[in-house]
Design a protein around this motif. Structure first.
Motif, PDB file in Angstrom:
ATOM      1  N   SER A 187       0.856  -1.192   0.000  1.00 22.48           N
ATOM      2  CA  SER A 187       0.000   0.000   0.000  1.00 22.48           C
ATOM      3  C   SER A 187       0.890   1.239   0.000  1.00 22.48           C
ATOM      4  N   PHE A 188       0.455   2.267  -0.766  1.00 25.08           N
ATOM      5  CA  PHE A 188       1.362   3.382  -1.008  1.00 25.08           C
ATOM      6  C   PHE A 188       0.667   4.746  -0.900  1.00 25.08           C
ATOM      7  N   GLY A 189       1.431   5.702  -0.401  1.00 24.99           N
ATOM      8  CA  GLY A 189       1.041   7.100  -0.469  1.00 24.99           C
ATOM      9  C   GLY A 189       0.056   7.557   0.590  1.00 24.99           C
ATOM     10  N   HIS A 211      -3.071   3.459  -1.307  1.00 26.24           N
ATOM     11  CA  HIS A 211      -3.590   2.665  -2.409  1.00 26.24           C
ATOM     12  C   HIS A 211      -2.975   1.270  -2.324  1.00 26.24           C
ATOM     13  N   HIS A 212      -3.849   0.247  -2.392  1.00 21.15           N
ATOM     14  CA  HIS A 212      -3.437  -1.126  -2.105  1.00 21.15           C
ATOM     15  C   HIS A 212      -3.437  -1.990  -3.363  1.00 21.15           C
ATOM     16  N   ALA A 213      -2.493  -2.893  -3.416  1.00 19.52           N
ATOM     17  CA  ALA A 213      -2.408  -3.923  -4.456  1.00 19.52           C
ATOM     18  C   ALA A 213      -2.483  -3.298  -5.851  1.00 19.52           C
ATOM     19  N   GLY A 214      -3.492  -3.678  -6.655  1.00 22.42           N
ATOM     20  CA  GLY A 214      -3.601  -3.164  -8.023  1.00 22.42           C
ATOM     21  C   GLY A 214      -3.735  -1.652  -8.079  1.00 22.42           C
ATOM     22  N   ARG A 215      -4.502  -1.089  -7.137  1.00 25.98           N
ATOM     23  CA  ARG A 215      -4.632   0.374  -7.101  1.00 25.98           C
ATOM     24  C   ARG A 215      -3.284   1.013  -6.760  1.00 25.98           C
ATOM     25  N   GLY A 216      -2.547   0.365  -5.884  1.00 20.70           N
ATOM     26  CA  GLY A 216      -1.221   0.871  -5.527  1.00 20.70           C
ATOM     27  C   GLY A 216      -0.278   0.863  -6.714  1.00 20.70           C
TER      28      GLY A 216
END
Length: 198
Positions: A46-48, A52-57
């Motif tokens: 998860s980023f930012g 945002h996790h997995a594919g969204r990340g």
């Protein structure tokens, strides 16, 4: 950080969201990343700011040009805005229907962030508390600015009334010099008879 909070508030305010809706977003970001745009969570998946996790990340990282782009807060916000207009338009529509900070915070959490049920229960107090704090901090800014302009306008109205009625009131001797000063400031001064050499 306060600067990131300011930037998020300004971004969504310029997009036309209501103060309680923006506050809800800030409350959720406070729980997700504590306003650290470089945050990495969930074991590196998860980023930012919005985690945002997995594919969204991966989509976020692709849009930002990789991990090094996480520091670009504006780009993260633009990415989120793109999601709200496309893949998460239902969440956005429901957010816009809310009329209070509690409902707005819940909609953003459940339909945009989408944490696990356990994480929702554990983080709800932080999310709502952050949203209420943001609303108290930022929510009155527009109202205060409008009130200040209104007060300033009323002040000019009073001054104008005083200046126009100087002869008919006992304030005439006090107002007359002010009136002459205002008139003098409004006149253009003639330029120098001989232009100065450089």
């Amino acid at each position: 950080s306060p600067a990131v909070q300011d930037q998020i508030w300004r971004f969504f305010s310029e997009k036309g969201l209501a103060p309680h809706q923006i506050a809800a977003i800030l409350g959720n970001v406070s729980a997700e990343s504590a306003f650290n745009p470089m945050a990495v969570g969930d074991g590196g998946t998860s980023f930012g700011l919005f985690q945002h996790h997995a594919g969204r990340g991966q989509g976020l990282l692709g849009a930002l040009g990789g991990m090094g782009g996480l520091g670009n807060v504006e780009a993260q916000l633009e990415y989120v805005w793109g999601e709200l207009l496309t893949t998460h338009s239902g969440a956005f529509d429901n957010l816009l229907k809310t009329t209070n900070v509690t409902d707005a915070t819940s909609v953003w959490m459940r339909q945009f962030e989408v944490p696990s049920n356990t994480a929702m229960m554990e983080s709800w107090g932080t999310r709502l508390g952050g949203a209420e704090e943001a609303l108290a901090k930022f929510g009155t800014t527009a109202t205060t600015a409008q009130q200040t302009l209104g007060t300033l306008g009323q002040g000019f109205d009073v001054l104008g009334g005083l200046l126009s009625s100087e002869e008919t009131t006992e304030l005439g001797p006090l107002v007359r010099p002010l009136k002459h000063f205002v008139e003098r400031c409004g006149r253009k001064r003639p330029g120098p008879a001989h232009p100065r050499l450089p």
